[in-house]
Design a protein around this motif. Structure first.
Motif, PDB file in Angstrom:
ATOM      1  N   PHE A   1     -21.859 -19.330  -2.292  1.00 19.54           N
ATOM      2  CA  PHE A   1     -20.651 -19.010  -1.511  1.00 19.54           C
ATOM      3  C   PHE A   1     -21.018 -18.131  -0.312  1.00 19.54           C
ATOM      4  CE2 PHE A   1     -19.303 -19.451  -6.009  1.00 19.54           C
ATOM      5  CZ  PHE A   1     -18.695 -20.684  -5.860  1.00 19.54           C
TER       6      PHE A   1
ATOM      7  N   SER B   1     -15.607 -24.447   2.178  1.00 16.74           N
ATOM      8  CA  SER B   1     -16.604 -24.266   1.117  1.00 16.74           C
ATOM      9  C   SER B   1     -16.094 -23.255   0.092  1.00 16.74           C
ATOM     10  CB  SER B   1     -17.949 -23.845   1.718  1.00 16.74           C
ATOM     11  OG  SER B   1     -17.848 -22.600   2.395  1.00 16.74           O
ATOM     12  N   GLN B   2     -16.248 -21.978   0.414  1.00 17.59           N
ATOM     13  CA  GLN B   2     -15.829 -20.919  -0.516  1.00 17.59           C
ATOM     14  C   GLN B   2     -14.325 -21.023  -0.784  1.00 17.59           C
ATOM     15  OE1 GLN B   2     -16.459 -17.017   1.135  1.00 17.59           O
ATOM     16  NE2 GLN B   2     -16.900 -16.111  -0.851  1.00 17.59           N
ATOM     17  N   GLY B   3     -13.950 -20.792  -2.044  1.00 17.36           N
ATOM     18  CA  GLY B   3     -12.553 -20.961  -2.417  1.00 17.36           C
ATOM     19  C   GLY B   3     -11.693 -19.761  -2.086  1.00 17.36           C
TER      20      GLY B   3
ATOM     21  N   TYR C   1     -19.302 -22.209 -12.963  1.00 17.22           N
ATOM     22  CA  TYR C   1     -19.061 -21.196 -11.933  1.00 17.22           C
ATOM     23  C   TYR C   1     -20.172 -20.152 -12.035  1.00 17.22           C
ATOM     24  CZ  TYR C   1     -16.773 -17.688  -9.124  1.00 17.22           C
ATOM     25  OH  TYR C   1     -16.505 -16.763  -8.152  1.00 17.22           O
TER      26      TYR C   1
ATOM     27  N   ASN D   1     -13.694 -25.094 -12.412  1.00 22.37           N
ATOM     28  CA  ASN D   1     -14.376 -24.948 -11.120  1.00 22.37           C
ATOM     29  C   ASN D   1     -15.858 -25.185 -11.383  1.00 22.37           C
ATOM     30  OD1 ASN D   1     -15.330 -24.144  -8.638  1.00 22.37           O
ATOM     31  ND2 ASN D   1     -14.852 -21.972  -8.892  1.00 22.37           N
TER      32      ASN D   1
ATOM     33  N   TYR E   1      -7.502 -20.515 -12.769  1.00 18.34           N
ATOM     34  CA  TYR E   1      -6.678 -21.494 -12.025  1.00 18.34           C
ATOM     35  C   TYR E   1      -5.512 -22.026 -12.871  1.00 18.34           C
ATOM     36  CZ  TYR E   1     -10.590 -21.205  -8.816  1.00 18.34           C
ATOM     37  OH  TYR E   1     -11.558 -20.727  -7.960  1.00 18.34           O
TER      38      TYR E   1
ATOM     39  N   LYS F   1      -6.085 -16.021  -7.160  1.00 17.33           N
ATOM     40  CA  LYS F   1      -5.898 -17.468  -7.057  1.00 17.33           C
ATOM     41  C   LYS F   1      -4.411 -17.809  -7.037  1.00 17.33           C
ATOM     42  CE  LYS F   1     -10.329 -17.933  -7.575  1.00 17.33           C
ATOM     43  NZ  LYS F   1     -10.671 -16.549  -7.886  1.00 17.33           N
TER      44      LYS F   1
ATOM     45  N   PHE G   1      -9.932 -27.309  -5.739  1.00 20.07           N
ATOM     46  CA  PHE G   1     -11.156 -27.966  -5.289  1.00 20.07           C
ATOM     47  C   PHE G   1     -11.103 -29.473  -5.524  1.00 20.07           C
ATOM     48  CE2 PHE G   1     -12.434 -23.703  -6.857  1.00 20.07           C
ATOM     49  CZ  PHE G   1     -12.649 -23.140  -5.608  1.00 20.07           C
TER      50      PHE G   1
ATOM     51  N   ARG H   1     -18.341 -30.169  -3.086  1.00 20.99           N
ATOM     52  CA  ARG H   1     -17.024 -29.640  -3.422  1.00 20.99           C
ATOM     53  C   ARG H   1     -16.333 -29.132  -2.164  1.00 20.99           C
ATOM     54  NH1 ARG H   1     -15.904 -23.786  -6.000  1.00 20.99           N
ATOM     55  NH2 ARG H   1     -15.828 -23.401  -3.749  1.00 20.99           N
TER      56      ARG H   1
HETATM   57  N1  GLN Z   1     -14.149 -18.540  -6.662  1.00 19.60           N
HETATM   58  C1  GLN Z   1     -14.558 -18.917  -5.351  1.00 19.60           C
HETATM   59  C2  GLN Z   1     -15.095 -20.334  -5.334  1.00 19.60           C
HETATM   60  O1  GLN Z   1     -15.365 -20.904  -6.361  1.00 19.60           O
HETATM   61  C3  GLN Z   1     -15.652 -18.067  -4.749  1.00 19.60           C
HETATM   62  C4  GLN Z   1     -15.737 -16.660  -5.111  1.00 19.60           C
HETATM   63  C5  GLN Z   1     -16.982 -16.026  -4.549  1.00 19.60           C
HETATM   64  O2  GLN Z   1     -17.274 -16.179  -3.396  1.00 19.60           O
HETATM   65  N2  GLN Z   1     -17.721 -15.381  -5.381  1.00 19.60           N
HETATM   66  O3  GLN Z   1     -15.304 -20.849  -4.272  1.00 19.60           O
END
Ligand code: GLN
Length: 385
Positions: free
Chosen positions: A20, A36-38, A125, A174, A205, A236, A320, A365
């Motif tokens: 990330f 990219s990053q969530g 994750y 995720n 989530y 989230k 995602f 993703r």
């Molecule tokens: N949860 C977020 C993701 O999956 C990222 C969190 C982070 O950057 N550590 O993209």
């Protein structure tokens, strides 16, 4: 600068920088659309922001109690009971944490000791493994297949040994965007029967599930609740990932141990945010509306991808969407994610970094927690590839 520590082997010496961090930095450097990053690129509800400001003006600017303010813990317990049926005691069975990540770290730290095994489902994750390793634990992987990411429960059972201390699950999942069905949870319940294994359920989530499917919280399964720690995230749910607000719930005997780590790591988390979220939770629509809010974004993204050469199954949950690019190129996923960022201006996350032995199935993703115009721009680029 040389450091006296250079002769010592730090605990996590092999740990790479998180994907990330890498992708968001690359996106910023190349001015790419960052899916990219969530995290959302839109703001939280102004009502919620105002509630925080109001709490600050009212003087809630000093330490909150270690486990969180009582009214907030109470609101969390009410919500869980109303949605999933489990009844946790606000005094002894809930802790407000610095995001779900701290809840996960504190839980692993409280229970996993040197040489104990923790079953981790891959792709996973990226915060589970470092926490296990930092505590001397041994991650044991169960790799999901890349077609539908369905769990092979016989394979899962074969990984359980007398040394298994904990199992970590994550639903909605995720990075795959799949969810556990009722049948999956019953299989898990059966596999753990008669063991002392602790179940750590990452449900960050929980409010982002699509197409009328339901989130199977572990809190719906009384037999599992007694051995489980459930972790959740307000970042989230309320578009506030930067606030780092989350919590965990668990039976008292487990929670007592988690709090020993939490207390001496962070002590307590942001007081004004707890005040604000307590009020905001009183309106269930604030979280129940999330499914349809994000389903529209998923559908907008997929409508744009439809005519492209990417292959996909619509995400069932999380924000995602995975896209299989095997019809477009045979490049490795990390190389492609970087090239798409630098040359085409769209940043994504390669899935191999979450897999056992960096298994590369040619999947990227994409995060659709973005403004409609961000998603529209991204799909215009992606559908030309
Ligand atoms: N949860 C977020 C993701 O999956 C990222 C969190 C982070 O950057 N550590 O993209």
């Amino acid at each position: 600068m040389t450091s006296f520590i250079s002769n010592h082997k730090p605990k996590l010496h092999n740990l790479p920088t998180s994907i990330f961090t890498i992708m968001s930095k690359l996106a910023a450097e190349h001015n790419a659309i960052n899916i990219s990053q969530g995290f959302p690129d839109f703001d939280a509800d102004p009502v919620l922001v105002e509630l925080v400001a109001e709490a600050m003006r009212s003087g809630y600017n000093q330490y909150a109690p270690m486990a969180g303010i009582y009214s907030f813990r109470e609101a969390i317990c009410h919500k869980i009971e109303a949605l999933y049926g489990a009844s946790y005691h606000p005094e002894s069975e809930v802790t407000v944490t610095s995001g779900a990540t701290e809840a996960i770290y504190s839980s692993i730290s409280a229970f996993v000791s040197t040489g104990e095994e923790v079953i981790v489902i891959k792709p996973a994750y990226d915060c589970y493994e470092p926490a296990i390793l930092a505590n001397g634990g041994i991650p044991v992987f169960v790799q999901l297949n890349n077609k539908d990411f369905k769990m092979d429960w016989a394979n899962f059972r074969s990984k359980i040994t007398p040394k298994t201390r904990m199992v970590i699950i994550n639903t909605p999942h995720n990075p795959s965007g799949t969810i556990f069905s009722k049948e999956d949870i019953l299989q898990l319940q059966d596999a753990l029967k008669g063991t002392n294994i602790i179940l750590l359920s990452d449900e960050a989530y929980e409010h982002i599930v699509f197409d009328g499917l339901s989130h199977e919280s572990v809190a719906k399964y009384p037999e599992l609740v007694s051995r489980s720690i459930i972790c959740a995230s307000f970042g989230k749910t309320f578009h506030t990932t930067g606030w780092k607000m989350g919590y965990c719930v668990a039976p008292k005997a487990l929670m007592q141990e988690i709090q020993k780590i939490h207390e001496f790591n962070v002590f307590s988390v942001s007081h004004p945010m707890q005040r604000a979220l307590t009020t905001y939770l009183k309106t269930p629509d604030n979280y129940l509306s999330l499914n349809s809010f994000f389903q529209k974004k998923r559908d907008l993204f997929l409508d744009g991808i439809k005519g492209s050469r990417f292959l996909y199954k619509p995400s069932q949950g999380t924000y995602f969407q995975l896209l299989d690019y095997s019809q477009i190129t045979d490049e490795g996923d990390v190389a492609l994610a970087k090239r798409l960022t630098v040359e085409h201006g769209v940043a994504s996350i390669p899935i191999s970094v979450f897999n056992e032995d960096l298994l590369d199935d040619k999947i990227l993703r994409f995060c659709f927690a973005k403004k409609d115009e961000t998603l529209e721009k991204a799909v215009t680029i992606l559908s030309r590839l």
